[in-house]
Design an enzyme around this catalytic site. Structure first.
Site, PDB file in Angstrom:
ATOM      1  N   GLU A   5      -3.409   3.979  -8.446  1.00  0.00           N
ATOM      2  CA  GLU A   5      -2.638   2.961  -7.752  1.00  0.00           C
ATOM      3  C   GLU A   5      -2.570   1.724  -8.653  1.00  0.00           C
ATOM      4  O   GLU A   5      -3.598   1.186  -9.056  1.00  0.00           O
ATOM      5  CB  GLU A   5      -3.304   2.593  -6.424  1.00  0.00           C
ATOM      6  CG  GLU A   5      -2.499   1.583  -5.648  1.00  0.00           C
ATOM      7  CD  GLU A   5      -3.175   1.156  -4.346  1.00  0.00           C
ATOM      8  OE1 GLU A   5      -4.380   0.853  -4.372  1.00  0.00           O
ATOM      9  OE2 GLU A   5      -2.479   1.118  -3.318  1.00  0.00           O
TER      10      GLU A   5
ATOM     11  N   CYS B  64       0.833  -1.208   0.000  1.00  0.00           N
ATOM     12  CA  CYS B  64       0.000   0.000   0.000  1.00  0.00           C
ATOM     13  C   CYS B  64       0.863   1.250   0.000  1.00  0.00           C
ATOM     14  O   CYS B  64       0.505   2.256  -0.595  1.00  0.00           O
ATOM     15  CB  CYS B  64      -0.932  -0.017   1.193  1.00  0.00           C
ATOM     16  SG  CYS B  64      -0.065  -0.357   2.724  1.00  0.00           S
TER      17      CYS B  64
HETATM   18  P1  NAD Z   1      -9.903  -5.175  -1.679  1.00  0.00           P
HETATM   19  O1  NAD Z   1     -10.413  -3.865  -1.176  1.00  0.00           O
HETATM   20  O2  NAD Z   1     -10.417  -5.695  -2.949  1.00  0.00           O
HETATM   21  O3  NAD Z   1     -10.144  -6.326  -0.605  1.00  0.00           O
HETATM   22  C1  NAD Z   1      -9.725  -6.191   0.741  1.00  0.00           C
HETATM   23  C2  NAD Z   1     -10.597  -7.068   1.613  1.00  0.00           C
HETATM   24  O4  NAD Z   1     -11.927  -6.573   1.574  1.00  0.00           O
HETATM   25  C3  NAD Z   1     -10.678  -8.522   1.162  1.00  0.00           C
HETATM   26  O5  NAD Z   1     -10.756  -9.344   2.313  1.00  0.00           O
HETATM   27  C4  NAD Z   1     -11.987  -8.558   0.382  1.00  0.00           C
HETATM   28  O6  NAD Z   1     -12.575  -9.825   0.340  1.00  0.00           O
HETATM   29  C5  NAD Z   1     -12.835  -7.603   1.192  1.00  0.00           C
HETATM   30  N1  NAD Z   1     -13.939  -6.981   0.460  1.00  0.00           N
HETATM   31  C6  NAD Z   1     -14.045  -6.754  -0.870  1.00  0.00           C
HETATM   32  N2  NAD Z   1     -15.226  -6.173  -1.157  1.00  0.00           N
HETATM   33  C7  NAD Z   1     -15.876  -6.026   0.022  1.00  0.00           C
HETATM   34  C8  NAD Z   1     -17.142  -5.473   0.389  1.00  0.00           C
HETATM   35  N3  NAD Z   1     -17.973  -4.965  -0.522  1.00  0.00           N
HETATM   36  N4  NAD Z   1     -17.491  -5.482   1.695  1.00  0.00           N
HETATM   37  C9  NAD Z   1     -16.656  -5.980   2.625  1.00  0.00           C
HETATM   38  N5  NAD Z   1     -15.462  -6.515   2.344  1.00  0.00           N
HETATM   39  C10 NAD Z   1     -15.072  -6.532   1.051  1.00  0.00           C
HETATM   40  O7  NAD Z   1      -8.321  -4.991  -1.676  1.00  0.00           O
HETATM   41  P2  NAD Z   1      -7.218  -6.034  -2.148  1.00  0.00           P
HETATM   42  O8  NAD Z   1      -7.238  -6.055  -3.630  1.00  0.00           O
HETATM   43  O9  NAD Z   1      -7.352  -7.292  -1.380  1.00  0.00           O
HETATM   44  O10 NAD Z   1      -5.911  -5.312  -1.603  1.00  0.00           O
HETATM   45  C11 NAD Z   1      -5.288  -4.292  -2.292  1.00  0.00           C
HETATM   46  C12 NAD Z   1      -5.662  -2.937  -1.763  1.00  0.00           C
HETATM   47  O11 NAD Z   1      -5.419  -2.851  -0.364  1.00  0.00           O
HETATM   48  C13 NAD Z   1      -4.825  -1.837  -2.373  1.00  0.00           C
HETATM   49  O12 NAD Z   1      -5.628  -0.740  -2.711  1.00  0.00           O
HETATM   50  C14 NAD Z   1      -3.872  -1.455  -1.264  1.00  0.00           C
HETATM   51  O13 NAD Z   1      -3.343  -0.168  -1.337  1.00  0.00           O
HETATM   52  C15 NAD Z   1      -4.713  -1.653  -0.068  1.00  0.00           C
HETATM   53  N6  NAD Z   1      -3.871  -1.822   1.110  1.00  0.00           N
HETATM   54  C16 NAD Z   1      -3.795  -0.805   2.030  1.00  0.00           C
HETATM   55  C17 NAD Z   1      -2.974  -0.923   3.132  1.00  0.00           C
HETATM   56  C18 NAD Z   1      -2.882   0.160   4.167  1.00  0.00           C
HETATM   57  O14 NAD Z   1      -2.399  -0.100   5.258  1.00  0.00           O
HETATM   58  N7  NAD Z   1      -3.315   1.360   3.883  1.00  0.00           N
HETATM   59  C19 NAD Z   1      -2.229  -2.078   3.311  1.00  0.00           C
HETATM   60  C20 NAD Z   1      -2.318  -3.088   2.348  1.00  0.00           C
HETATM   61  C21 NAD Z   1      -3.151  -2.946   1.266  1.00  0.00           C
END
Ligand code: NAD
Length: 492
Positions: free
Chosen positions: A394, A295
């Protein structure tokens, strides 16, 4: 690719849900496949939780909370259990790291670092369990004594992404448990396996049944059920900004507490007076560690024009030297992209960068010889302008966009020209300039002459659309506690 072959721990073959201290199948009986991205091959099946399973898990967490089974334990006892979780995890480091690499594709040494950081996080919050204190308040109302209590917020729904599956889970689970909350953890469906190992370790460490439940499943199904559930008091989310916005909206219905750690487009600012060798190394590590699926990845390299011709070739050469390959090989620096879908998204951005006129100076394609695995070459674009897609969005992959600036104010303006505000770095030998720029950046973390350092004691989180609330450090405890004001009448 041979070294990754190993039997999965029994508890993962197949993986089940962990609810109320027991391994159970999904109510629907459904399962989903977890894929090894380095081989494009199924690793195992895992029970697919949905709303019915979330109901069961929340009920178990509620019971463990309301009965006092977890929050009612003496803080010292809670500290001991968190500490024991750290110890057991440390003992199983090799096995857990291997599973993390198998499901995520990251090099084994990185998974080892993830496990070490997770151990550190549990140790750090074990220390806090005995130190969460209220205050006495000097009141202006006569003859009244006022104090505050800090109480656990209740049942926490923790939803985490696939890039640091175990470590980011610990950023939520450890402070929540330290505060006396109980937890339902929903890992990403790409990477549920180490969360299940964490559940096993918690049980082995003596965590009472229901204090930590793990429900793998889809975001729209299990994730949303958790967010909407009336008996969940707080959602702790790490993931994309788009999903974070949706979660904040859905959680508003029940006025749940929400903390969001979201996406980023972090600026790595290199001034001409920096140690350019170090800065080039920092730029390479800043974007390519974790395959760029970080991230806080330094995905925008902002370089002072005077340093461009020295820095950019050094960064391109550094990228070219990174070995992409079998994540179980010791020499590998860049593993497989987590999924085919993510790889296609990253390759799409590379094509967009080319189409919009940026110049590829390193990488720029999928690694054909490693197919069918999902490997992308570490890619560096030069000549990027602020309005290009690869400068704004991103990418979440090993792709660096290089832009230039001519003075301090322009560097700050460029860096802040983003809806995100997660992290940034400044490279300079001028201490005054370094601190001045750090003070002007709208980012939750600023590294000076370094990149990508983390510590369990240091708060981490975003400005702007990178989210709100802070993980890690003592600040994270605010996410998991309510403050109660108590008034005592002292009139005789
Ligand atoms: P994502 O948002 O697609 O999924 C994250 C989690 O949310 C997963 O467990 C997913 O199943 C769940 N999810 C998806 N849709 C949902 C909904 N409608 N309701 C509830 N839960 C839902 O993200 P990803 O693709 O798994 O991870 C990548 C993203 O995470 C990137 O944007 C990255 O920057 C971010 N990230 C942020 C940090 C931070 O600390 N700021 C750290 C790591 C990753």
């Amino acid at each position: 690719m041979t070294t990754g072959t190993m039997a999965l721990p029994q508890v993962l073959s197949p993986g089940r849900l962990f609810i109320g201290g027991e391994w159970v199948d999904a109510a629907s009986g459904r399962t989903f496949a977890v894929v090894n991205p380095a081989k494009a091959e199924k690793l195992t099946e895992v029970a697919e939780g949905d709303a019915a399973d979330v109901d069961r898990a929340v009920e178990a967490a509620r019971l463990a909370f309301d009965s006092g089974a977890w929050p009612g334990l003496p803080p010292r006892k809670r500290a001991r259990i968190l500490w024991d979780m750290a110890r057991l995890l440390e003992e199983r480091k090799d096995e857990v790291a291997r599973v993390e690499t198998l499901q995520n594709g990251k090099p084994l040494f990185e998974s080892g670092i993830d496990v070490d950081m997770t151990v550190e996080t549990f140790e750090y919050y074990a220390g806090w369990a005995t130190k969460i204190e209220g205050e006495t308040i000097p009141l202006s109302v006569p003859n009244q004594f006022g104090y505050t209590l800090r109480e656990p917020v209740g049942v926490v729904g923790a939803i985490v992404p696939w890039n640091f599956p175990l470590n980011l889970a610990s950023w939520k689970v450890a402070p929540a448990l330290a505060a006396g909350c109980t937890v339902v953890l929903k890992p990403a469906s790409e990477t549920p396996l180490t969360a299940l190992l964490l559940a096993q370790i918690a049980a082995d460490a003596g965590l009472p049944a229901g204090a930590l439940n793990v429900v793998p499943g889809g975001g729209r199904t299990a994730g949303e059920a958790l967010v909407k559930h009336a008996d969940v008091d707080k959602i702790a989310f790490t993931g994309s900004t788009a999903v974070g916005k949706r979660i904040a909206g859905l959680a508003a219905e029940t006025v749940k507490r929400v903390s969001l750690e979201l996406g980023g487009k972090s600026a790595n600012i290199v001034f001409a007076d920096a140690d350019l060798k170090l800065a080039a190394r920092g730029a390479v590590g800043g974007i390519f560690y974790g395959k760029g699926e970080v991230c806080a990845a330094g995905s925008r390299l902002l370089v002072e024009s005077a340093a461009h011709d020295e820095l950019v070739p050094a960064v391109a050469a550094g990228a070219g030297k990174m070995t992409v390959g079998d994540p179980f090989e010791k020499t590998t620096r860049i593993g497989a992209i987590v999924s085919e879908k993510q790889m296609e998204a990253v390759l799409g951005y590379i094509e967009t960068g080319k189409r919009e006129g940026a110049t590829v100076v390193a990488g720029g394609a999928r690694v054909a010889e490693l197919e069918p695995g999902y490997f992308v070459q570490p890619t560096v674009f030069d000549g990027v302008t602020p309005e290009m897609t690869i400068a704004r969005e991103e990418i979440f992959g090993p792709v660096l966009a290089t832009l230039t600036f001519d003075d301090v104010d322009e560097a700050i303006a460029r860096a802040n020209d983003s809806p995100y505000g997660l992290a940034a770095a400044v490279w300079t030998r001028d201490i005054k300039k370094a601190h001045y720029v750090a003070s002007r950046l709208k980012a939750g973390t600023v590294w000076i002459n370094t990149y990508n350092l983390y510590d369990a004691a240091m708060p981490f989180g975003g400005y702007k659309q990178s989210g709100y609330g802070r993980d890690l450090g003592k600040h994270a405890l605010d996410n998991y506690t309510e403050t109660k004001a108590v008034w005592v009448d002292l009139r005789q």
